[in-house]
Design an enzyme around this catalytic site. Structure first.
Site, PDB file in Angstrom:
ATOM      1  N   ASP A   1      -5.045  -3.115  11.895  1.00  0.00           N
ATOM      2  CA  ASP A   1      -5.652  -2.842  10.571  1.00  0.00           C
ATOM      3  C   ASP A   1      -4.586  -1.886   9.915  1.00  0.00           C
ATOM      4  OD1 ASP A   1      -8.218  -3.196   8.885  1.00  0.00           O
ATOM      5  OD2 ASP A   1      -7.679  -0.971   8.942  1.00  0.00           O
TER       6      ASP A   1
ATOM      7  N   ASP B   1      -1.153  -7.480  -2.662  1.00  0.00           N
ATOM      8  CA  ASP B   1      -0.747  -8.727  -2.296  1.00  0.00           C
ATOM      9  C   ASP B   1       0.604  -8.785  -1.619  1.00  0.00           C
ATOM     10  OD1 ASP B   1      -3.403  -9.703  -2.668  1.00  0.00           O
ATOM     11  OD2 ASP B   1      -2.781 -11.004  -4.237  1.00  0.00           O
TER      12      ASP B   1
ATOM     13  N   ASP C   1      -6.664  -6.730   5.205  1.00  0.00           N
ATOM     14  CA  ASP C   1      -5.346  -6.034   5.709  1.00  0.00           C
ATOM     15  C   ASP C   1      -5.476  -6.231   7.203  1.00  0.00           C
ATOM     16  OD1 ASP C   1      -7.424  -4.244   5.538  1.00  0.00           O
ATOM     17  OD2 ASP C   1      -6.163  -2.369   5.417  1.00  0.00           O
TER      18      ASP C   1
ATOM     19  N   ASN D   1      -3.496  -0.366  -2.899  1.00  0.00           N
ATOM     20  CA  ASN D   1      -4.424  -1.587  -3.635  1.00  0.00           C
ATOM     21  C   ASN D   1      -5.052  -1.009  -4.873  1.00  0.00           C
ATOM     22  OD1 ASN D   1      -4.370  -4.165  -3.511  1.00  0.00           O
ATOM     23  ND2 ASN D   1      -6.640  -4.327  -2.725  1.00  0.00           N
TER      24      ASN D   1
ATOM     25  N   HIS E   1      -4.150  -5.269  -7.457  1.00  0.00           N
ATOM     26  CA  HIS E   1      -4.034  -6.313  -6.344  1.00  0.00           C
ATOM     27  C   HIS E   1      -2.971  -7.033  -6.230  1.00  0.00           C
ATOM     28  CE1 HIS E   1      -8.184  -5.668  -5.479  1.00  0.00           C
ATOM     29  NE2 HIS E   1      -8.459  -5.512  -6.832  1.00  0.00           N
TER      30      HIS E   1
END
Length: 183
Positions: free
Chosen positions: A47, A64, A90, A55, A60
């Protein structure tokens, strides 16, 4: 056309990596191979640390972009025979097969951690993230319980997060009970 649909159903649209469905399809086969060939395998549950802030700060699209780069970086750090899957958000899972020794899982986790600590160049800035990695080793004599193996790796990852993030935590072996050991 059917093969194309199957491939789409088994891969993550953002990163192109195998998705949760592909992982759940492949993991039982990996455990069977481990038992048959008497070699250990391992699941690394990973993680990202600091992803939400990136983010939120950059949007976003750049989030991404970061996830795509993270997936690529993990993939180039492990062997071609290992599987890197993106579960969601994530969260990534790495399946290491045919380990010469169970300790090789921890060694690989350290290599991944070092690669993910290096800066990532996004469209508007250079950012750094860390990762919390939980490592669960499957030995040939263990019960082939996929849910338990994933849960052990997940719990170890949460332990790494709780103990300061950007680190690795080893799950106890299946036959050792629940005391987690941290590295």
């Amino acid at each position: 056309r059917t093969a194309e649909l199957h491939a789409m159903a088994m891969s993550d649209t953002l990163t192109g990596l195998p998705n949760r469905r592909a992982l759940m399809h492949m993991l039982p086969q990996a455990l069977k191979r481990a038992v048959r060939l008497r070699r250990s395998c391992a699941v690394l549950f990973l993680d990202l640390d600091g992803f939400k802030a990136i983010n939120d700060s950059y949007g976003h699209e750049e989030g991404d972009e970061l996830l795509q780069q993270v997936g690529g970086r993990i993939s180039t750090t492990v062997r071609k025979t290992d599987m890197v899957a993106r579960l969601a958000g994530d969260e990534f899972v790495v399946v290491l097969e045919m380990l010469p020794t169970p300790d090789d899982a921890e060694t690989t986790a350290h290599k991944i951690l070092l690669q993910l600590r290096l800066p990532f160049a996004l469209s508007s800035d250079v950012v750094t993230v860390g990762a919390s990695i939980g490592v669960a080793v499957f030995l040939p004599g263990d019960p082939a319980d996929i849910a338990a193996l994933l849960a052990r790796a997940d719990q170890a990852m949460y332990k790494a997060k709780a103990e300061g993030k950007n680190s690795i935590s080893l799950a106890p072996l299946a036959r050792e009970g629940h005391a987690l050991e941290t590295v």
